[in-house]
Design a protein around this motif. Sequence first.
Motif, PDB file in Angstrom:
ATOM      1  N   LEU A   1      -7.140  24.093   8.373  1.00 11.98           N
ATOM      2  CA  LEU A   1      -7.802  24.496   7.134  1.00 11.98           C
ATOM      3  C   LEU A   1      -7.518  23.424   6.106  1.00 11.98           C
ATOM      4  O   LEU A   1      -6.348  23.191   5.755  1.00 11.98           O
ATOM      5  N   LEU A   2      -8.565  22.740   5.631  1.00 14.65           N
ATOM      6  CA  LEU A   2      -8.405  21.704   4.612  1.00 14.65           C
ATOM      7  C   LEU A   2      -8.488  22.344   3.238  1.00 14.65           C
ATOM      8  O   LEU A   2      -9.357  23.190   2.989  1.00 14.65           O
ATOM      9  N   ILE A   3      -7.583  21.982   2.355  1.00  9.20           N
ATOM     10  CA  ILE A   3      -7.629  22.466   0.979  1.00  9.20           C
ATOM     11  C   ILE A   3      -8.134  21.335   0.090  1.00  9.20           C
ATOM     12  O   ILE A   3      -7.460  20.321  -0.070  1.00  9.20           O
ATOM     13  N   ASP A   4      -9.327  21.512  -0.424  1.00 10.46           N
ATOM     14  CA  ASP A   4     -10.068  20.585  -1.278  1.00 10.46           C
ATOM     15  C   ASP A   4     -10.696  19.454  -0.463  1.00 10.46           C
ATOM     16  O   ASP A   4     -10.181  19.039   0.581  1.00 10.46           O
ATOM     17  N   CYS A   5     -11.823  18.989  -0.971  1.00  5.66           N
ATOM     18  CA  CYS A   5     -12.659  18.021  -0.251  1.00  5.66           C
ATOM     19  C   CYS A   5     -13.220  17.049  -1.283  1.00  5.66           C
ATOM     20  O   CYS A   5     -14.356  17.171  -1.722  1.00  5.66           O
ATOM     21  N   GLY A   6     -12.401  16.092  -1.678  1.00  3.68           N
ATOM     22  CA  GLY A   6     -12.750  15.181  -2.753  1.00  3.68           C
ATOM     23  C   GLY A   6     -13.541  13.972  -2.300  1.00  3.68           C
ATOM     24  O   GLY A   6     -13.972  13.874  -1.144  1.00  3.68           O
ATOM     25  N   PRO A   7     -13.730  12.991  -3.191  1.00  2.47           N
ATOM     26  CA  PRO A   7     -14.573  11.842  -2.894  1.00  2.47           C
ATOM     27  C   PRO A   7     -14.021  10.923  -1.815  1.00  2.47           C
ATOM     28  O   PRO A   7     -14.756  10.077  -1.305  1.00  2.47           O
TER      29      PRO A   7
ATOM     30  N   GLY B   1       0.752  -1.245   0.000  1.00  2.52           N
ATOM     31  CA  GLY B   1       0.000   0.000   0.000  1.00  2.52           C
ATOM     32  C   GLY B   1       0.778   1.288   0.000  1.00  2.52           C
ATOM     33  O   GLY B   1       0.185   2.356   0.148  1.00  2.52           O
ATOM     34  N   ARG B   2       2.096   1.260  -0.193  1.00  5.28           N
ATOM     35  CA  ARG B   2       2.815   2.533  -0.218  1.00  5.28           C
ATOM     36  C   ARG B   2       2.337   3.421  -1.357  1.00  5.28           C
ATOM     37  O   ARG B   2       2.303   4.647  -1.231  1.00  5.28           O
ATOM     38  N   ASN B   3       1.969   2.807  -2.474  1.00  2.22           N
ATOM     39  CA  ASN B   3       1.502   3.568  -3.631  1.00  2.22           C
ATOM     40  C   ASN B   3      -0.007   3.830  -3.611  1.00  2.22           C
ATOM     41  O   ASN B   3      -0.536   4.399  -4.564  1.00  2.22           O
ATOM     42  N   ARG B   4      -0.693   3.421  -2.542  1.00  7.26           N
ATOM     43  CA  ARG B   4      -2.124   3.692  -2.480  1.00  7.26           C
ATOM     44  C   ARG B   4      -2.317   5.198  -2.306  1.00  7.26           C
ATOM     45  O   ARG B   4      -1.829   5.800  -1.350  1.00  7.26           O
ATOM     46  N   ARG B   5      -3.039   5.799  -3.236  1.00  9.90           N
ATOM     47  CA  ARG B   5      -3.177   7.251  -3.219  1.00  9.90           C
ATOM     48  C   ARG B   5      -4.642   7.651  -3.327  1.00  9.90           C
ATOM     49  O   ARG B   5      -5.303   7.380  -4.335  1.00  9.90           O
ATOM     50  N   LEU B   6      -5.134   8.300  -2.288  1.00  7.93           N
ATOM     51  CA  LEU B   6      -6.458   8.916  -2.339  1.00  7.93           C
ATOM     52  C   LEU B   6      -6.349  10.255  -3.058  1.00  7.93           C
ATOM     53  O   LEU B   6      -5.256  10.771  -3.298  1.00  7.93           O
ATOM     54  N   ARG B   7      -7.487  10.827  -3.407  1.00  8.97           N
ATOM     55  CA  ARG B   7      -7.484  12.061  -4.190  1.00  8.97           C
ATOM     56  C   ARG B   7      -6.843  13.209  -3.411  1.00  8.97           C
ATOM     57  O   ARG B   7      -6.926  13.281  -2.189  1.00  8.97           O
ATOM     58  N   SER B   8      -6.201  14.109  -4.142  1.00 10.29           N
ATOM     59  CA  SER B   8      -5.307  15.098  -3.540  1.00 10.29           C
ATOM     60  C   SER B   8      -6.034  16.070  -2.622  1.00 10.29           C
ATOM     61  O   SER B   8      -7.054  16.658  -2.977  1.00 10.29           O
ATOM     62  N   SER B   9      -5.443  16.237  -1.438  1.00  9.99           N
ATOM     63  CA  SER B   9      -5.950  17.168  -0.442  1.00  9.99           C
ATOM     64  C   SER B   9      -4.841  17.376   0.584  1.00  9.99           C
ATOM     65  O   SER B   9      -4.066  16.454   0.869  1.00  9.99           O
ATOM     66  N   VAL B  10      -4.751  18.587   1.123  1.00  3.83           N
ATOM     67  CA  VAL B  10      -3.776  18.864   2.180  1.00  3.83           C
ATOM     68  C   VAL B  10      -4.456  19.638   3.300  1.00  3.83           C
ATOM     69  O   VAL B  10      -5.480  20.296   3.091  1.00  3.83           O
ATOM     70  N   GLU B  11      -3.875  19.557   4.495  1.00  2.00           N
ATOM     71  CA  GLU B  11      -4.385  20.306   5.636  1.00  2.00           C
ATOM     72  C   GLU B  11      -3.293  21.214   6.179  1.00  2.00           C
ATOM     73  O   GLU B  11      -2.186  20.770   6.487  1.00  2.00           O
ATOM     74  N   LEU B  12      -3.627  22.488   6.305  1.00  2.00           N
ATOM     75  CA  LEU B  12      -2.769  23.464   6.962  1.00  2.00           C
ATOM     76  C   LEU B  12      -3.225  23.580   8.403  1.00  2.00           C
ATOM     77  O   LEU B  12      -4.388  23.900   8.667  1.00  2.00           O
ATOM     78  N   THR B  13      -2.320  23.319   9.347  1.00  2.00           N
ATOM     79  CA  THR B  13      -2.643  23.397  10.765  1.00  2.00           C
ATOM     80  C   THR B  13      -1.910  24.568  11.391  1.00  2.00           C
ATOM     81  O   THR B  13      -0.685  24.688  11.263  1.00  2.00           O
ATOM     82  N   THR B  14      -2.669  25.445  12.044  1.00  2.00           N
ATOM     83  CA  THR B  14      -2.110  26.634  12.671  1.00  2.00           C
ATOM     84  C   THR B  14      -2.645  26.749  14.094  1.00  2.00           C
ATOM     85  O   THR B  14      -3.446  25.925  14.545  1.00  2.00           O
ATOM     86  N   GLY B  15      -2.239  27.804  14.775  1.00  2.00           N
ATOM     87  CA  GLY B  15      -2.767  28.048  16.112  1.00  2.00           C
ATOM     88  C   GLY B  15      -4.252  28.329  16.118  1.00  2.00           C
ATOM     89  O   GLY B  15      -4.915  28.213  17.158  1.00  2.00           O
ATOM     90  N   ASP B  16      -4.808  28.701  14.960  1.00  2.00           N
ATOM     91  CA  ASP B  16      -6.242  28.927  14.838  1.00  2.00           C
ATOM     92  C   ASP B  16      -6.994  27.686  14.402  1.00  2.00           C
ATOM     93  O   ASP B  16      -8.191  27.746  14.097  1.00  2.00           O
ATOM     94  N   GLY B  17      -6.296  26.549  14.340  1.00  2.00           N
ATOM     95  CA  GLY B  17      -6.935  25.311  13.944  1.00  2.00           C
ATOM     96  C   GLY B  17      -6.562  24.899  12.535  1.00  2.00           C
ATOM     97  O   GLY B  17      -5.661  25.473  11.925  1.00  2.00           O
TER      98      GLY B  17
END
Length: 259
Positions: free
Chosen positions: A50-56, A32-48
């Motif tokens: 923020l998810l960038i993109d919300c795919g299937p 499963g190293r190459n198992r890839r879900l659809r692209s999304s990243v999360e920025l975590t800050t002191g304010d909590g």
Amino acid sequence: MDRLTFWGTGDSMGVPRVYCECGVCREARTSGRNRRLRSSVELTTGDGPLLIDCGPDWKAQMERFGRREMKRVLMTHAHFDHMAGLPEWADSCRWTKNTGRLFGPEEVLATVRERYPWLESSLTFHEADQGLSFGGWTIEPFKVPHGKNGFSYAYRFAKNGYRWVYCPDSINLSEEAKAFFSGVDLLVLGTSFYKEEFPYHTRSVYDMIEGQELVRELGAGQAVFTHMSHDVDLGRTYLLPPNIRLAETGLSLELGWEA
């Protein structure tokens, strides 16, 4: 310190492809190293977060990271692989009696409204054409060409002299766009293939060969390639400069300068 975590690193179809028995897809079904879900990243800050993109794959990603609620999402564009998780997010907000906040350029939000007209019963939409601030970051959008698939938006983040760009879907960037990206400390760039053999006019995303040249041209300090298809094998050694790496699910990067 603020962090960027990769929730998904796959292209529009993800890996494995359901129909495919290539070596990468077989590995993705086993170790499963190459198992890839659809692209999304999360920025975590002191304010909590923020998810960038919300795919299937949003629900599977939430389960993987042990999360039970999401308050904010920033959209790059309204394609299935970047927005198909919005109904599930809205439903979770309804059941938990929370109101999620969805950010994006007006034309992106307009398409979301057209596709999912019921979402605003559980989400509030916030136009971000002029940018936004979050966790001390100044966030600026820039519309980029997505080849035969139309357009997407990239985002440039700046805080305390540190600058980074998230650009999962683009090709054939204009000189104006390159100036917008120039000199960043980190570039996250979508590259679906190592070398894509299809005719250039039929394509929608850079490949890694082109991505390397773009990183060099922009003078980016570091780069991470994401949005990868089953052409890319994380068990293989690619001829990449030392300042470029391939994203993996769960990869977490510190953003900013050490004190």
